[in-house]
Structures are given as C-alpha cells and as structure tokens.
Design an enzyme around this catalytic site. Sequence first.
Site, mmCIF file in Angstrom:
data_model
loop_
_atom_site.group_PDB
_atom_site.id
_atom_site.type_symbol
_atom_site.label_atom_id
_atom_site.label_comp_id
_atom_site.label_asym_id
_atom_site.label_seq_id
_atom_site.Cartn_x
_atom_site.Cartn_y
_atom_site.Cartn_z
ATOM 1 N N LYS A 141 100.732 1.609 72.461
ATOM 2 C CA LYS A 141 99.666 0.872 73.137
ATOM 3 C C LYS A 141 98.840 0.095 72.142
ATOM 4 O O LYS A 141 98.442 0.668 71.136
ATOM 5 C CB LYS A 141 98.794 1.898 73.868
ATOM 6 C CG LYS A 141 97.552 1.364 74.503
ATOM 7 C CD LYS A 141 96.736 2.508 75.015
ATOM 8 C CE LYS A 141 95.438 1.938 75.552
ATOM 9 N NZ LYS A 141 94.479 2.950 75.851
ATOM 10 N N LYS A 198 98.433 4.641 69.272
ATOM 11 C CA LYS A 198 97.378 3.883 69.942
ATOM 12 C C LYS A 198 96.557 3.169 68.876
ATOM 13 O O LYS A 198 95.927 3.803 68.035
ATOM 14 C CB LYS A 198 96.493 4.822 70.759
ATOM 15 C CG LYS A 198 95.346 4.098 71.440
ATOM 16 C CD LYS A 198 94.593 4.986 72.395
ATOM 17 C CE LYS A 198 93.418 4.249 73.000
ATOM 18 N NZ LYS A 198 92.668 5.079 73.936
HETATM 19 C C1 PBG Z 1 90.269 5.688 76.616
HETATM 20 C C2 PBG Z 1 91.256 4.640 76.955
HETATM 21 C C3 PBG Z 1 91.199 3.264 76.652
HETATM 22 C C4 PBG Z 1 92.303 2.679 77.270
HETATM 23 C C5 PBG Z 1 93.016 3.707 77.890
HETATM 24 N N1 PBG Z 1 92.363 4.919 77.667
HETATM 25 C C6 PBG Z 1 90.172 2.458 75.965
HETATM 26 C C7 PBG Z 1 89.854 2.671 74.550
HETATM 27 O O1 PBG Z 1 90.508 3.404 73.821
HETATM 28 O O2 PBG Z 1 88.847 2.086 74.175
HETATM 29 C C8 PBG Z 1 92.629 1.214 77.258
HETATM 30 C C9 PBG Z 1 93.419 0.726 78.409
HETATM 31 C C10 PBG Z 1 93.389 -0.743 78.636
HETATM 32 O O3 PBG Z 1 92.812 -1.534 77.858
HETATM 33 O O4 PBG Z 1 93.973 -1.151 79.636
HETATM 34 N N2 PBG Z 1 90.479 6.339 75.425
HETATM 35 ZN ZN ZN Z 2 88.582 7.425 74.763
#
Ligand code: PBG
Ligand code: ZN
Length: 321
Positions: free
Chosen positions: A244, A191
């Site tokens: 992601k 991520k």
């Molecule tokens: C929370 C989370 C996020 C997303 C999924 N879970 C946001 C972040 O890490 O700030 C992003 C999903 C999206 O942008 O569609 N940790």
């Molecule tokens: Zn988070």
Amino acid sequence: MRRFRRLRGSEAMRKLVRETRISAEEMIYPIFIIEGENIKNPIASMPGVYQYSIDRMDELLEKVKAAGIAGVLIFGIPAEKDEVGSQAYHPNGITQRAIRHIKENYPELLVIADVCLCEYTSHGHCGLVDGCHILNDETLPLLAKMSVTLAEAGADIIAPSDMMDGRVGAIREALDENGFKNIPIMAYSAKFASGYYGPFRDAAHSAPQFGDRRSYQMDVANKREALREIADDIEEGADMYIVKPALAYLDVVEAAAQRFDLPIAVYNVSGEYAMVKAAAQMGWIDEKRIVMENLIAMKRAGATILITYHALDVAKWLKEA
Ligand code: PBG
Ligand code: ZN
C-alpha cells in the site's frame, strides 16, 4: 514471419489469449461507518464515497452484495476520541457494532477489520504517544485487544495497519488464546508513509495532530526493506499481506510475488482514487478505461486481491461487458 497481430484480430481472439483478468470476487470495498443516526455524508475529495451511520448501512451493503464483491474493509469513526483510543477496543464500539450488523444481515460478505488506533486517538497517531514519540511495545497489547473484540464481533479477517513492530505476532497470540485460531491475519506489511492517504484522513477523521507517520510507516524509497517487512510478518504469522499504496509501488508487488507464495492484496488508496475521479470529472480521461487499466496493472504485477474504492463501479462495468 512472426505475426503477433494474428492473435489481436477480434475481441474473441483477444479474450482467448488474455493473461490477466479482473473479477468482482477478488475485490474488497473499503467502507466508513460513523457514530450517529440517519447519516450519509459525502466525502468531498472522494466522489461517490460516503460515511454511513449503522442505520443507513444497508443501502450500501445491498449494493456490495448484489455486485458480487468479496467483502468490505471496515473503518469506524467514533464520536469520542481520547489519548489511548479507548473506543478502538470497546466491545460495543462503533466498529464492533457495525461488524455485528453486517454479519447478522449479510453473512456471505467477508468482513475485514482494519486494526489501528489513529481513528480513535485524540492525537491521530496509530499508537500510544509519549510527548512527540510514538510508542511501539506499549501499543501492542491494545492492538491485540482491539483484534480480539473485532473477532468477537464477527470479523472474518484481521488487518493490522498501524506499522508497529511485532504487532502481527502479538495479535496472532491474542487471537489464538481467545478461541480465534482460525481467523486469518491480513497484514499491512509494506505500508509506505505516502502522500496518497490524504483524502482517507478526511474520510476517517484520522489525520495526525502533530508530526507525521514517518517514524513508523515505511520510507517511500525502500524496496528491499519492504521485502524484509513482509518476510517478518509472515514469520510472525501473517496469512496474507498488503502492499500500500498500489500504483506507485507495483515494483514492490512484483518483487514480493516472486519471493513469497502467500496471497498478496494491493490497496488502491484514496489519493489514487481521487486523482482518477478528478480528471474524469474534468472530462480529461475516460474513467472506465483508466480504472480497468490501473487494476489490470496491479494484477499483472502479482496481486491476488484488490482493495479499491472503485469496486462498485468496476463490478457494474463487468456486468455490462
Ligand atoms: C490507518 C489507515 C490509513 C489508510 C488505511 N488505514 C491512513 C494512514 O495510515 O494515514 C489509508 C487508506 C487510503 O488512503 O485509502 N492506519
Ligand atoms: Zn493508523
């Protein structure tokens, strides 16, 4: 002469030799559930996506079920936030109640529970904080506790997105100890600290109140490190993993697919969705064509599972085809 065009002459011929396909049953639809009653709030930067209160969820779930989509990835938005994200692991928190509602009424839908504190903390960070430092080891027991309450509520898959080190192992141990040996973990392993999450933070009310997430999410420049993160999560017990965002990271998906034999999910995130929707609304692109092309690219790179806000539209288009 070699004539590649022989196999391109008709749609039937093209379908016969097509290497990559999309189907509703490999798609996961992210949903936002908010505390309160009779709420269906549009999210300005994500046209077609809404926050629903539990009493209005059926409207959405009926559509997801009829579309043949595999399941939902659930994000709860609590009424109250505090320093330690108490509502994240409250047995009757918004997310736990929403999961119970789905599993009671739509048992055939898979419920994937996102595990992270940022929607529940007053500071909006994914872990506990000490001043401006995000604490790692102190956060792990809370993530583990949250996972157990989500499994107790009926979640089919636990998906930690916080990016603390060691969380997959801590969550696996807690699930096993509490009678959830058979609940799989889908780890957000790669991520990245991405600008593409902007619209999501409006939808989930989870923007950090100070600093950013670069001390725990990955640097966008690092591909080999992504492979180390994935390898480590697999070692700690991940059953599947997520890359992601999706489109700007397909090189990571491809490299991971070659190296590891677990199912890979790609998360086609909010900013990617917003860009396509905005250009389509301006009449500058053909939405259906672009969405299908993007999703095919994710599968071609090696994805098994597609997490996407386009899922309902795509399922509809597939039925029309
Ligand atoms: C929370 C989370 C996020 C997303 C999924 N879970 C946001 C972040 O890490 O700030 C992003 C999903 C999206 O942008 O569609 N940790
Ligand atoms: Zn988070």
